[in-house]
Design a protein around this motif. Structure first.
Motif, PDB file in Angstrom:
ATOM      1  N   PRO A   1      -1.979  -4.446  -7.487  1.00 30.19           N
ATOM      2  CA  PRO A   1      -1.996  -4.655  -8.932  1.00 30.19           C
ATOM      3  C   PRO A   1      -0.907  -3.914  -9.704  1.00 30.19           C
ATOM      4  O   PRO A   1      -0.799  -4.078 -10.918  1.00 30.19           O
ATOM      5  CB  PRO A   1      -3.375  -4.124  -9.323  1.00 30.19           C
ATOM      6  N   SER A   2      -0.099  -3.088  -9.038  1.00 28.34           N
ATOM      7  CA  SER A   2       1.005  -2.420  -9.745  1.00 28.34           C
ATOM      8  C   SER A   2       2.081  -2.072  -8.730  1.00 28.34           C
ATOM      9  O   SER A   2       1.839  -2.077  -7.524  1.00 28.34           O
ATOM     10  CB  SER A   2       0.522  -1.129 -10.436  1.00 28.34           C
ATOM     11  N   VAL A   3       3.268  -1.763  -9.241  1.00 25.12           N
ATOM     12  CA  VAL A   3       4.367  -1.403  -8.343  1.00 25.12           C
ATOM     13  C   VAL A   3       3.993  -0.160  -7.539  1.00 25.12           C
ATOM     14  O   VAL A   3       4.208  -0.082  -6.337  1.00 25.12           O
ATOM     15  CB  VAL A   3       5.672  -1.164  -9.144  1.00 25.12           C
ATOM     16  N   ASN A   4       3.386   0.824  -8.219  1.00 27.19           N
ATOM     17  CA  ASN A   4       3.038   2.055  -7.499  1.00 27.19           C
ATOM     18  C   ASN A   4       1.962   1.801  -6.445  1.00 27.19           C
ATOM     19  O   ASN A   4       2.023   2.339  -5.341  1.00 27.19           O
ATOM     20  CB  ASN A   4       2.593   3.143  -8.470  1.00 27.19           C
ATOM     21  N   ALA A   5       0.994   0.950  -6.792  1.00 28.26           N
ATOM     22  CA  ALA A   5      -0.056   0.628  -5.814  1.00 28.26           C
ATOM     23  C   ALA A   5       0.567  -0.069  -4.598  1.00 28.26           C
ATOM     24  O   ALA A   5       0.184   0.197  -3.455  1.00 28.26           O
ATOM     25  CB  ALA A   5      -1.117  -0.264  -6.460  1.00 28.26           C
ATOM     26  N   PHE A   6       1.546  -0.938  -4.838  1.00 29.64           N
ATOM     27  CA  PHE A   6       2.216  -1.631  -3.738  1.00 29.64           C
ATOM     28  C   PHE A   6       2.956  -0.620  -2.866  1.00 29.64           C
ATOM     29  O   PHE A   6       2.907  -0.685  -1.637  1.00 29.64           O
ATOM     30  CB  PHE A   6       3.186  -2.680  -4.310  1.00 29.64           C
ATOM     31  N   MET A   7       3.615   0.372  -3.517  1.00 28.70           N
ATOM     32  CA  MET A   7       4.316   1.413  -2.750  1.00 28.70           C
ATOM     33  C   MET A   7       3.332   2.188  -1.884  1.00 28.70           C
ATOM     34  O   MET A   7       3.630   2.529  -0.737  1.00 28.70           O
ATOM     35  CB  MET A   7       5.038   2.388  -3.687  1.00 28.70           C
ATOM     36  N   THR A   8       2.163   2.491  -2.448  1.00 28.72           N
ATOM     37  CA  THR A   8       1.156   3.220  -1.672  1.00 28.72           C
ATOM     38  C   THR A   8       0.733   2.379  -0.468  1.00 28.72           C
ATOM     39  O   THR A   8       0.638   2.887   0.657  1.00 28.72           O
ATOM     40  CB  THR A   8      -0.069   3.555  -2.550  1.00 28.72           C
ATOM     41  N   GLY A   9       0.498   1.075  -0.723  1.00 34.47           N
ATOM     42  CA  GLY A   9       0.107   0.185   0.371  1.00 34.47           C
ATOM     43  C   GLY A   9       1.161   0.142   1.465  1.00 34.47           C
ATOM     44  O   GLY A   9       0.854   0.244   2.656  1.00 34.47           O
ATOM     45  N   ILE A  10       2.411   0.039   1.054  1.00 39.19           N
ATOM     46  CA  ILE A  10       3.507  -0.044   2.027  1.00 39.19           C
ATOM     47  C   ILE A  10       3.660   1.280   2.784  1.00 39.19           C
ATOM     48  O   ILE A  10       3.931   1.293   3.989  1.00 39.19           O
ATOM     49  CB  ILE A  10       4.828  -0.430   1.307  1.00 39.19           C
ATOM     50  N   ALA A  11       3.444   2.406   2.084  1.00 43.16           N
ATOM     51  CA  ALA A  11       3.530   3.716   2.750  1.00 43.16           C
ATOM     52  C   ALA A  11       2.441   3.838   3.818  1.00 43.16           C
ATOM     53  O   ALA A  11       2.670   4.403   4.892  1.00 43.16           O
ATOM     54  CB  ALA A  11       3.397   4.838   1.723  1.00 43.16           C
ATOM     55  N   ILE A  12       1.267   3.299   3.509  1.00 41.17           N
ATOM     56  CA  ILE A  12       0.168   3.347   4.485  1.00 41.17           C
ATOM     57  C   ILE A  12       0.534   2.506   5.713  1.00 41.17           C
ATOM     58  O   ILE A  12       0.328   2.920   6.858  1.00 41.17           O
ATOM     59  CB  ILE A  12      -1.152   2.869   3.826  1.00 41.17           C
TER      60      ILE A  12
ATOM     61  N   SER B   1      -7.379  -9.526  -0.539  1.00 40.53           N
ATOM     62  CA  SER B   1      -7.191  -9.042  -1.914  1.00 40.53           C
ATOM     63  C   SER B   1      -6.951  -7.532  -1.874  1.00 40.53           C
ATOM     64  O   SER B   1      -7.192  -6.877  -0.858  1.00 40.53           O
ATOM     65  CB  SER B   1      -8.448  -9.323  -2.741  1.00 40.53           C
ATOM     66  N   TRP B   2      -6.487  -7.008  -2.999  1.00 38.40           N
ATOM     67  CA  TRP B   2      -6.307  -5.551  -3.098  1.00 38.40           C
ATOM     68  C   TRP B   2      -7.652  -4.856  -2.915  1.00 38.40           C
ATOM     69  O   TRP B   2      -7.758  -3.817  -2.262  1.00 38.40           O
ATOM     70  CB  TRP B   2      -5.679  -5.198  -4.451  1.00 38.40           C
ATOM     71  N   THR B   3      -8.692  -5.449  -3.461  1.00 33.61           N
ATOM     72  CA  THR B   3     -10.037  -4.857  -3.329  1.00 33.61           C
ATOM     73  C   THR B   3     -10.421  -4.750  -1.852  1.00 33.61           C
ATOM     74  O   THR B   3     -10.904  -3.705  -1.396  1.00 33.61           O
ATOM     75  CB  THR B   3     -11.072  -5.708  -4.091  1.00 33.61           C
ATOM     76  N   GLU B   4     -10.192  -5.841  -1.094  1.00 35.00           N
ATOM     77  CA  GLU B   4     -10.546  -5.780   0.330  1.00 35.00           C
ATOM     78  C   GLU B   4      -9.671  -4.773   1.072  1.00 35.00           C
ATOM     79  O   GLU B   4     -10.134  -4.108   2.002  1.00 35.00           O
ATOM     80  CB  GLU B   4     -10.447  -7.176   0.962  1.00 35.00           C
ATOM     81  N   LEU B   5      -8.422  -4.629   0.641  1.00 37.07           N
ATOM     82  CA  LEU B   5      -7.552  -3.637   1.286  1.00 37.07           C
ATOM     83  C   LEU B   5      -8.075  -2.216   1.048  1.00 37.07           C
ATOM     84  O   LEU B   5      -8.148  -1.413   1.979  1.00 37.07           O
ATOM     85  CB  LEU B   5      -6.114  -3.748   0.769  1.00 37.07           C
TER      86      LEU B   5
ATOM     87  N   TRP C   1      -9.421   4.135  -5.248  1.00 35.85           N
ATOM     88  CA  TRP C   1      -9.435   2.788  -5.812  1.00 35.85           C
ATOM     89  C   TRP C   1     -10.840   2.193  -5.840  1.00 35.85           C
ATOM     90  O   TRP C   1     -11.193   1.493  -6.786  1.00 35.85           O
ATOM     91  CB  TRP C   1      -8.469   1.887  -5.044  1.00 35.85           C
ATOM     92  N   SER C   2     -11.636   2.455  -4.809  1.00 32.81           N
ATOM     93  CA  SER C   2     -13.008   1.931  -4.804  1.00 32.81           C
ATOM     94  C   SER C   2     -13.756   2.477  -6.014  1.00 32.81           C
ATOM     95  O   SER C   2     -14.465   1.735  -6.715  1.00 32.81           O
ATOM     96  CB  SER C   2     -13.746   2.328  -3.516  1.00 32.81           C
ATOM     97  N   LYS C   3     -13.565   3.774  -6.280  1.00 35.33           N
ATOM     98  CA  LYS C   3     -14.232   4.408  -7.422  1.00 35.33           C
ATOM     99  C   LYS C   3     -13.755   3.771  -8.733  1.00 35.33           C
ATOM    100  O   LYS C   3     -14.562   3.431  -9.607  1.00 35.33           O
ATOM    101  CB  LYS C   3     -13.892   5.904  -7.404  1.00 35.33           C
ATOM    102  N   ARG C   4     -12.447   3.589  -8.825  1.00 34.92           N
ATOM    103  CA  ARG C   4     -11.864   3.021 -10.028  1.00 34.92           C
ATOM    104  C   ARG C   4     -12.364   1.586 -10.273  1.00 34.92           C
ATOM    105  O   ARG C   4     -12.713   1.222 -11.389  1.00 34.92           O
ATOM    106  CB  ARG C   4     -10.339   3.014  -9.824  1.00 34.92           C
ATOM    107  N   ILE C   5     -12.415   0.796  -9.212  1.00 30.73           N
ATOM    108  CA  ILE C   5     -12.857  -0.600  -9.349  1.00 30.73           C
ATOM    109  C   ILE C   5     -14.341  -0.641  -9.723  1.00 30.73           C
ATOM    110  O   ILE C   5     -14.762  -1.422 -10.569  1.00 30.73           O
ATOM    111  CB  ILE C   5     -12.598  -1.394  -8.039  1.00 30.73           C
ATOM    112  N   SER C   6     -15.114   0.261  -9.103  1.00 36.20           N
ATOM    113  CA  SER C   6     -16.542   0.287  -9.429  1.00 36.20           C
ATOM    114  C   SER C   6     -16.755   0.677 -10.890  1.00 36.20           C
ATOM    115  O   SER C   6     -17.589   0.081 -11.596  1.00 36.20           O
ATOM    116  CB  SER C   6     -17.263   1.271  -8.501  1.00 36.20           C
TER     117      SER C   6
END
Lengths: 111, 309
Positions: free
Chosen positions: B59-70, B116-120, B168-173
């Motif tokens: 959902p954001s550039v930074n979130a994508f960077m975090t995903g890619i770093a993982i 989805s980002w949520t499932e990730l 993220w789970s906390k934030r989405i909840s």
């Protein structure tokens, strides 16, 4: 006036202590020893933190900002936290404190 | 420093010392070590395409960077396992690029698409937690020195993945509404998949060479309990329901274990218990995304091979 200034100074020193308790999410070293914090100002319940990241593509930057906000908002006298990200001067390993350097070496990162 | 073959295999193992080279191993130990490394390497490797296909929805550039770093971390962890396998005489090229997709030995959960980002982030909170339990145990107990040492940094990096999942789970909840409902749906199908990740229950698994050889220290059920003891309280703390509860110090799942799963619909049928043979059959057949994910890293390999003219 004098009393207010003293309060700001003591709040600023508390902010530094809080920041020194927050670890980088990827490395076992705190934000102050890592040299990320460029400055702290406090006044009228507002804390301003000027900081940088070790890389522009730092994947933990959201986490770091989130941690700072969460921890500082728990401090008495802090109503709001403003974070300013600074890229000039850029971070380099010269900004590590002696403790930070030691912590990273112990973790296996040569700095 | 003592020569590598100073003690016999059994005495080294019994004294709790580390095995450092193939000259100290029995053929049985080597086979079991390789099998354990392949499962670990395959799991790390396949998590890269599995996470990548979902990280694209960040959902954001930074979130994508975090995903890619993982994903970068996971590839590095796979590299450690395959590098050790190469030192033990296996070919990385054959293992990674020339195996049939169905021959990979990662947990079935990864074959069910993360879409989805949520499932990730639920995968970061639950699958990476499973990896953390399994690798943490190997890191503490493993009798093979090179792997034990290689896992020190792996553990620190897995912690970062867990944090991403939990934050993220906390934030989405907290966002509530449709976002929270989507999170709950993801947990509903992913939770039981991670419970079965740890394999046959101890009462059905008579013997474990991995335990005999100290390649790991905890049994399947002990590891499953460890996972439940972190995931159940966390999900409850953020207002997400999970089908398990605590009794004294033990966690109990609130559905027939095992039971049937429809991978296409991502739905468990808690009214339809099955046997472990059924589960093993499902695992061996692999799931919907197996071939697509393996193709992601295999398909270009052949194009860049230098062939004799």
């Amino acid at each position: 006036m004098i009393e207010a200034r003293e309060t700001s100074a003591s709040l600023e020193s508390r902010v530094w202590s809080v920041l020194a308790e927050i670890n980088d999410p990827e490395m076992p070293v705190n934000l102050v020893d890592l040299g990320l914090i460029y400055g702290v100002e406090a006044g009228d319940g507002i804390v301003r933190v000027r900081l940088t990241f070790t890389a522009m593509g730092c994947p933990a930057s959201d986490m770091i900002v989130g941690d700072i906000r969460e921890q500082l908002l728990r401090e008495p006298g802090v109503d709001d936290v403003v974070i300013e990200v600074v890229w000039d001067p850029p971070w380099s390993s010269d900004r590590l404190t002696a403790d930070g350097r030691e912590a990273l070496r112990a973790w296996g990162l040569s700095v | 420093m003592e020569p590598a073959n100073s003690g016999t295999f059994e005495t080294l193992l019994k004294r709790g010392e580390l095995i450092e080279s193939t000259s100290e191993m029995t053929p049985d130990y080597l086979r079991e070590l390789k099998h354990t490394l392949i499962v670990s390497g395959d799991t790390e490797l396949i998590s890269a395409p599995a996470y990548y296909l979902a990280a694209k929805k960040a959902p954001s550039v930074n979130a994508f960077m975090t995903g890619i770093a993982i994903i970068q971390d996971e590839l590095a962890h796979a590299h450690i396992a395959f590098h050790i396998l190469e030192e033990l005489g296996e070919s990385q090229e054959a293992l990674i690029f020339k195996r049939d997709p169905k021959a990979f030995r990662y947990p079935y959960a990864f074959d069910v698409p993360l879409e989805s980002w949520t499932e990730l982030v639920v995968a970061n909170a639950m699958y990476d937690q499973a990896g953390f339990c399994l690798l943490g145990d190997i890191h503490e107990q493993c009798s093979y020195g090179p792997w034990k040492r290689g896992l020190v940094k792996v553990m620190a990096e897995e912690n970062f993945h867990l944090r991403n999942g939990r934050n993220w789970s906390k934030r989405i909840s907290q966002a509530g509404g449709a976002a929270k409902e989507e999170l709950q749906r993801a947990v509903d199908w992913m939770f039981p998949l991670t419970v079965e990740w740890f394999g046959l229950p101890d009462n059905l698994k008579q013997h474990s060479a991995q335990l005999d050889y100290r390649l790991k220290g905890l049994t399947n059920d002990q590891l499953r309990q460890q996972w439940l003891s972190t995931v159940v309280p966390f999900m409850e703390s953020i207002g997400i329901r999970v089908p398990a509860h605590q009794e004294n110090s033990h966690f109990i799942v609130d559905y027939p274990f095992p039971c049937t799963f429809d991978a296409e619909a991502k739905r468990w049928d808690f009214k339809d218990p099955c046997t472990w043979d059924d589960v093993l059959t499902r695992w061996r057949a692999r799931g919907p995304r197996n071939a697509e994910m393996v193709a992601l890293f295999q398909e270009s390999f052949a194009k860049f091979q230098v062939r004799p003219s």
